[in-house]
Design an enzyme around this catalytic site. Structure first.
Site, PDB file in Angstrom:
ATOM      1  N   SER A  45      77.574 -32.345 -52.777  1.00 15.98           N
ATOM      2  CA  SER A  45      77.939 -31.265 -53.602  1.00 15.98           C
ATOM      3  C   SER A  45      77.018 -29.991 -53.842  1.00 15.98           C
ATOM      4  CB  SER A  45      78.597 -31.584 -55.080  1.00 15.98           C
ATOM      5  OG  SER A  45      77.491 -32.003 -55.914  1.00 15.98           O
ATOM      6  N   HIS A 159      81.798 -37.356 -54.569  1.00 17.30           N
ATOM      7  CA  HIS A 159      80.959 -38.298 -54.425  1.00 17.30           C
ATOM      8  C   HIS A 159      81.944 -39.561 -54.360  1.00 17.30           C
ATOM      9  CE1 HIS A 159      77.246 -36.345 -56.465  1.00 17.30           C
ATOM     10  NE2 HIS A 159      77.686 -36.062 -55.228  1.00 17.30           N
ATOM     11  N   GLU A 168      81.030 -36.312 -62.212  1.00 21.35           N
ATOM     12  CA  GLU A 168      80.135 -37.677 -62.778  1.00 21.35           C
ATOM     13  C   GLU A 168      80.265 -37.741 -64.411  1.00 21.35           C
ATOM     14  OE1 GLU A 168      75.990 -36.467 -61.740  1.00 21.35           O
ATOM     15  OE2 GLU A 168      76.411 -35.711 -59.867  1.00 21.35           O
ATOM     16  N   GLU A 209      76.569 -42.419 -56.025  1.00 20.37           N
ATOM     17  CA  GLU A 209      75.551 -42.808 -56.793  1.00 20.37           C
ATOM     18  C   GLU A 209      75.740 -43.909 -57.678  1.00 20.37           C
ATOM     19  OE1 GLU A 209      75.455 -39.074 -59.231  1.00 20.37           O
ATOM     20  OE2 GLU A 209      74.585 -38.065 -57.540  1.00 20.37           O
ATOM     21  N   ASP A 247      79.262 -34.274 -65.539  1.00 17.91           N
ATOM     22  CA  ASP A 247      78.998 -33.056 -64.704  1.00 17.91           C
ATOM     23  C   ASP A 247      80.249 -33.188 -63.973  1.00 17.91           C
ATOM     24  OD1 ASP A 247      78.415 -31.551 -62.757  1.00 17.91           O
ATOM     25  OD2 ASP A 247      76.881 -32.801 -61.678  1.00 17.91           O
ATOM     26  N   GLU A 289      77.601 -30.293 -67.522  1.00 17.27           N
ATOM     27  CA  GLU A 289      76.739 -29.553 -66.416  1.00 17.27           C
ATOM     28  C   GLU A 289      77.948 -29.052 -65.572  1.00 17.27           C
ATOM     29  OE1 GLU A 289      74.223 -32.272 -64.390  1.00 17.27           O
ATOM     30  OE2 GLU A 289      74.625 -31.510 -62.191  1.00 17.27           O
ATOM     31  N   ASP A 316      73.611 -26.287 -62.536  1.00 17.39           N
ATOM     32  CA  ASP A 316      72.966 -26.856 -61.565  1.00 17.39           C
ATOM     33  C   ASP A 316      73.111 -25.923 -60.090  1.00 17.39           C
ATOM     34  OD1 ASP A 316      72.578 -28.645 -59.330  1.00 17.39           O
ATOM     35  OD2 ASP A 316      74.026 -30.094 -59.675  1.00 17.39           O
ATOM     36  N   LYS A 341      65.918 -29.968 -59.217  1.00 16.01           N
ATOM     37  CA  LYS A 341      66.053 -30.755 -58.200  1.00 16.01           C
ATOM     38  C   LYS A 341      65.200 -30.087 -57.169  1.00 16.01           C
ATOM     39  CE  LYS A 341      71.135 -31.794 -58.151  1.00 16.01           C
ATOM     40  NZ  LYS A 341      72.298 -31.317 -57.772  1.00 16.01           N
ATOM     41  N   HIS A 369      68.084 -36.674 -59.285  1.00 13.21           N
ATOM     42  CA  HIS A 369      68.179 -37.097 -58.087  1.00 13.21           C
ATOM     43  C   HIS A 369      69.219 -36.176 -56.931  1.00 13.21           C
ATOM     44  CE1 HIS A 369      71.798 -39.442 -58.758  1.00 13.21           C
ATOM     45  NE2 HIS A 369      71.796 -38.534 -59.551  1.00 13.21           N
ATOM     46  N   LYS A 392      68.401 -37.693 -64.753  1.00 10.16           N
ATOM     47  CA  LYS A 392      69.601 -38.402 -63.933  1.00 10.16           C
ATOM     48  C   LYS A 392      69.443 -38.580 -62.806  1.00 10.16           C
ATOM     49  CE  LYS A 392      72.786 -34.841 -61.980  1.00 10.16           C
ATOM     50  NZ  LYS A 392      74.191 -34.295 -61.897  1.00 10.16           N
TER      51      LYS A 392
HETATM   52  C1  2PG Z   1      74.902 -32.975 -58.684  1.00 13.40           C
HETATM   53  C2  2PG Z   1      74.229 -33.833 -57.652  1.00 13.40           C
HETATM   54  C3  2PG Z   1      73.460 -34.972 -58.211  1.00 13.40           C
HETATM   55  P1  2PG Z   1      74.565 -33.722 -55.346  1.00 13.40           P
HETATM   56  O1  2PG Z   1      75.762 -32.146 -58.466  1.00 13.40           O
HETATM   57  O2  2PG Z   1      74.316 -32.946 -59.794  1.00 13.40           O
HETATM   58  O3  2PG Z   1      74.201 -35.850 -59.027  1.00 13.40           O
HETATM   59  O4  2PG Z   1      75.069 -34.245 -56.568  1.00 13.40           O
HETATM   60  O5  2PG Z   1      73.282 -34.182 -54.755  1.00 13.40           O
HETATM   61  O6  2PG Z   1      76.015 -34.404 -54.304  1.00 13.40           O
HETATM   62  O7  2PG Z   1      74.691 -32.230 -54.981  1.00 13.40           O
HETATM   63 MG    MG Z   2      75.471 -31.262 -60.639  1.00  6.32          MG
END
Ligand code: 2PG
Ligand code: MG
Length: 423
Positions: A45, A159, A168, A209, A247, A289, A316, A341, A369, A392
């Site tokens: 995502s 996911h 999440e 995950e 999230d 989030e 994010d 990230k 992560h 996380k």
């Molecule tokens: C998120 C991330 C990690 P992705 O949205 O926060 O959990 O997902 O790495 O798929 O962007």
């Molecule tokens: Mg996110």
């Protein structure tokens, strides 16, 4: 910093990530004979404004091959970095940015650049005779801290194969005495949840995950399951004990124009905020989030006006670990926390700048992560050394996820003087 770094080699190869797609692993040697490695994670995502991965296209691996990114490391980046004396990570990272010449590393590939930057950080820590987290603490002037893990135990969205729109559902042992207890609490609740899911839904599939992905669609079903599992594990659900974090990753269910589709219903911004408000009322949710999509700033404004101060609002995809976007979001009052990230922005130096920018704006940070992960536990050291109090890394199960939690527990065991918990 006075400890210089000299690389004698820099190599790369494709390895499989936790989803079975190729990603970039790099290996570097230093002039005193150390061999250091790092591997790039990959999101599913992903935000539209993230640094750009170089993928090969073509039929193999659905176009996700990384031969081009591996070549970036082996030739232009190795030529740039092997040989000279580097005294600052910033200089090496800036040289990579200059060589690439695009904003998001589209030429070399952010998946090449971030792994190289991570191995360079390990090289500087080695040159200083420090653990990676200690080097981060010294480098950033931070007070090291053991972060509260946010275990993603129920998966939906991009996911998982179920109909759960929100991505999440995490549990966060904020009330644990120490990191070891936090990890144990997460693991116990995860097992209790697994048993519950098998009882109610038959076989329990998993999301990317490592969390369970039963056939749920309503956010409330997911939260009720979490509450029950926490209780069954003999733990107390609560904002000061075993808290919950969500999230939604709202890019995934934004239909455009501020309309969001949740559990089969189209909601406008006010209605979506109302859904969140009711969930906050009924469940001990401490963090939310990406409640709105990355480019729906009006949605973020409504959310911040209505929910700000009652729950941590984390950006994010909204910020993509970009200091400029973080500063802008802070000026507009969009959120009070930032997800961090390294591969979203491309280098470790820029990641540290993002943390600094968030702190200057009095925003909290959570280190994260990606849904596609590897053996690399870099983010555990990043969190401890920068004193970021939240992390996380997925479920407390699956090798690529527990690599991070086990590293945190290892640092805690070796350094009982480090405090655990929210600062
Ligand atoms: C998120 C991330 C990690 P992705 O949205 O926060 O959990 O997902 O790495 O798929 O962007
Ligand atoms: Mg996110």
């Amino acid at each position: 910093m006075t400890n210089d770094l000299v690389l004698t080699s820099l190599r790369a190869r494709p390895i499989l990530d936790s989803r079975g797609f190729p990603t970039v692993e790099v290996a570097a040697t230093t002039d005193d004979g150390a061999l250091l490695r790092a591997a790039s994670p990959a999101g599913a995502s992903t935000g539209a404004h993230e640094a750009v991965e170089l993928r090969d296209g073509g039929p193999a691996f659905s176009g996700k091959g990384v031969e081009g990114a591996v070549r970036s490391v082996e030739s232009p980046l190795a030529e740039l970095l092997v040989g000279p004396v580097w005294s600052e990570l910033e200089d090496a990272d800036a040289a990579m940015a200059e060589l690439d010449s695009t904003r998001g590393y589209a030429n070399l590939g952010a998946n090449a650049v971030v792994a190289v930057s991570m191995v360079l950080a390990r090289g500087f820590a080695h040159a200083a005779g420090s653990e990676l987290w200690e080097w981060f603490a010294a480098r950033t002037g931070s007070t090291p801290l053991l972060p509260v893990p946010h275990f993603n135990v129920l998966n939906g969205g991009a996911h998982a194969a179920n109909d759960l729109d929100l991505q999440e559902f995490m549990i966060a042992p904020v009330g644990a005495r120490d990191e070891a207890e936090a990890v144990a609490m997460g693991a116990e609740a995860h097992h209790a949840l697994g048993a519950l899911v098998r009882e109610r839904y038959g076989t329990a599939g998993l999301g990317d995950e490592g969390g369970f992905a039963p056939a749920l669609s309503e956010p409330r079903e997911a939260l009720d399951l979490l509450m029950e599992a926490i209780g069954r594990a003999g733990l107390v659900p609560g904002r000061e004990e075993m808290a919950i974090a969500v999230d939604p990753a709202a890019n995934g269910f934004h239909r455009g124009g501020g309309i969001y589709r949740v559990a089969g219903r189209d909601l406008d911004r006010e209605e979506l905020v109302d859904v969140y408000r009711q969930l906050l009322r009924d469940y001990p949710i401490r963090s939310l989030e990406d409640g709105f999509a990355e480019d729906d700033l009006e949605g973020w404004r409504v959310q911040s006006r209505e929910l700000g101060g009652r729950v941590q609002l984390v950006g994010d995809d909204l910020y993509v670990t970009d200091p400029v976007r973080i500063r802008d979001g802070s000026a507009r009052g969009l959120s009070d926390a930032v997800l961090i990230k390294p591969n979203q922005i491309g280098t470790v130096s820029q990641t540290l700048a993002a943390i600094r920018t968030a702190r200057e704006a009095s925003m909290a940070c959570m280190i994260s992560h990606r849904s596609g992960e590897t053996w690399d536990d870099f983010i555990a050291d990043l969190a401890v050394g920068t004193g970021v109090d939240q992390i996380k890394a997925g479920a407390p199960a699956r090798g690529e996820r527990v690599a991070k939690y086990n590293r945190l527990a290892g640092i805690a065991l070796a350094h009982p003087e480090l405090p655990y918990g929210l600062s």
